[in-house]
Design an enzyme around this catalytic site. Structure first.
Site, PDB file in Angstrom:
ATOM      1  N   ALA A   1      -4.322   7.479  -4.596  1.00 37.31           N
ATOM      2  CA  ALA A   1      -2.962   7.041  -4.865  1.00 37.31           C
ATOM      3  C   ALA A   1      -3.047   5.548  -5.178  1.00 37.31           C
ATOM      4  O   ALA A   1      -2.877   4.695  -4.303  1.00 37.31           O
ATOM      5  CB  ALA A   1      -2.064   7.307  -3.665  1.00 37.31           C
TER       6      ALA A   1
ATOM      7  N   THR B   1       0.851  -1.181   0.000  1.00 35.04           N
ATOM      8  CA  THR B   1       0.000   0.000   0.000  1.00 35.04           C
ATOM      9  C   THR B   1       0.888   1.233   0.000  1.00 35.04           C
ATOM     10  O   THR B   1       2.084   1.141  -0.294  1.00 35.04           O
ATOM     11  CB  THR B   1      -0.994  -0.056   1.185  1.00 35.04           C
ATOM     12  OG1 THR B   1      -1.927   1.014   1.067  1.00 35.04           O
ATOM     13  CG2 THR B   1      -0.304   0.032   2.529  1.00 35.04           C
ATOM     14  N   ASN B   2       0.332   2.399   0.272  1.00 39.13           N
ATOM     15  CA  ASN B   2       1.143   3.617   0.306  1.00 39.13           C
ATOM     16  C   ASN B   2       0.594   4.558   1.366  1.00 39.13           C
ATOM     17  O   ASN B   2      -0.379   4.240   2.039  1.00 39.13           O
ATOM     18  CB  ASN B   2       1.173   4.275  -1.081  1.00 39.13           C
ATOM     19  CG  ASN B   2      -0.211   4.676  -1.542  1.00 39.13           C
ATOM     20  OD1 ASN B   2      -0.855   5.536  -0.963  1.00 39.13           O
ATOM     21  ND2 ASN B   2      -0.686   4.011  -2.594  1.00 39.13           N
ATOM     22  N   ARG B   3       1.214   5.726   1.512  1.00 36.12           N
ATOM     23  CA  ARG B   3       0.932   6.588   2.649  1.00 36.12           C
ATOM     24  C   ARG B   3      -0.172   7.610   2.402  1.00 36.12           C
ATOM     25  O   ARG B   3      -0.320   8.549   3.164  1.00 36.12           O
ATOM     26  CB  ARG B   3       2.222   7.272   3.099  1.00 36.12           C
ATOM     27  CG  ARG B   3       3.265   6.265   3.551  1.00 36.12           C
ATOM     28  CD  ARG B   3       4.527   6.943   3.998  1.00 36.12           C
ATOM     29  NE  ARG B   3       4.259   7.852   5.126  1.00 36.12           N
ATOM     30  CZ  ARG B   3       5.071   8.808   5.504  1.00 36.12           C
ATOM     31  NH1 ARG B   3       6.184   9.007   4.850  1.00 36.12           N
ATOM     32  NH2 ARG B   3       4.768   9.572   6.525  1.00 36.12           N
TER      33      ARG B   3
END
Ligand code: CTP
Ligand code: CA
Length: 230
Positions: free
Chosen positions: A100, A33-35
């Site tokens: 995102a 995943t990402n932030r």
């Protein structure tokens, strides 16, 4: 009372928006995943609903309350987000892609948790994951014959304007919104630059960071102007 005297800039308009990260599973307990916090997308959904739009928000895994009056569809993966967005897009006037989206997903999902020790005497080696590219949701919507007015976002670590211009072309959209500053993910404030075929405009004009809800309201007003002009 304010609500009655403010002009409803998006009255009668339907707006579809993606927000947050996606989560791409490796096995039942792990993933990529990402932030992204989803805060900018949720602020935009709220601002658009306040402006009178009928808003559908397709959200990746985030811990945020659904803005008042907004219809929310929760997804985990980029493929699920693509499946939620594509059939709905043409019925909307505006599509804003703030999500995102993970660019890649593991090529295979392991049914069971991957274990460190396969057998006691086997040599220990870290697993290697093959990745496969996810579909570009924004580009797919922008390629629809009956496409809504499409707005993309860009977060870059360098050469923001150059990359934003490149994305304008590559995705075939009229507007890309760049996040200024290296660390806007997760913060409550932000500064934006709007990049279109004619040039660039900073929001706010002085380039100083402002809270995401005021920025969202200004961006909604800007998009409403573009929609009425197009
Ligand atoms: N986007 C999308 N689907 C993807 C990837 C990106 O809809 N699979 C959208 C994002 O929501 C954003 C815009 O495209 O509005 C730009 O995303 P970004 O990650 O900056 O662009 P990419 O084309 O993925 O290029 P890169 O990550 O290499 O900079
Ligand atoms: Ca990307």
């Amino acid at each position: 009372l304010i609500a009655f005297v403010q002009p409803k800039l998006l009255a009668g308009k339907r707006l579809l928006i993606t927000a947050g990260p996606t989560f791409e599973p490796i096995d039942p307990v792990r993933g990529i995943t990402n932030r992204s916090s989803g805060k900018m997308g949720f602020a935009l959904a709220r601002a658009a609903a306040e402006a009178g739009a009928e808003v559908t928000l397709v959200a990746g895994p985030v811990h945020l309350a659904t803005p008042h009056g907004v219809r929310r569809i929760d997804v985990q993966t980029a493929l699920q987000m693509h499946e939620a967005v594509l059939p709905r897009a043409a019925a909307h006037d505006i599509f804003i892609a703030t999500a995102a989206v993970a660019d890649w997903r593991p090529a295979t999902m392991n049914e069971h948790k991957i274990k460190k020790d396969k057998s006691p005497d086997a040599p220990k080696s870290a697993p290697v994951f093959e990745l496969t590219e996810n579909p570009d949701i924004l580009a797919a919507v922008a390629a629809l014959p009956d496409k809504p007015f499409c707005v993309g976002f860009a977060a870059e670590s360098q050469d923001l304007i150059k990359h934003a211009r490149d994305k304008l072309q590559r995705k075939g959209v009229p507007l890309i919104v760049g996040n200024l500053g290296p660390a806007t993910f997760g913060r409550d404030d932000n500064a934006l630059v709007l990049v279109d075929a004619d040039g660039e405009r900073h929001l706010p004009a002085d380039g100083q960071a402002r809270d995401k809800l005021s920025l969202a309201r200004e961006l909604v007003a800007d998009i409403a102007r573009r929609l009425h002009a197009s």
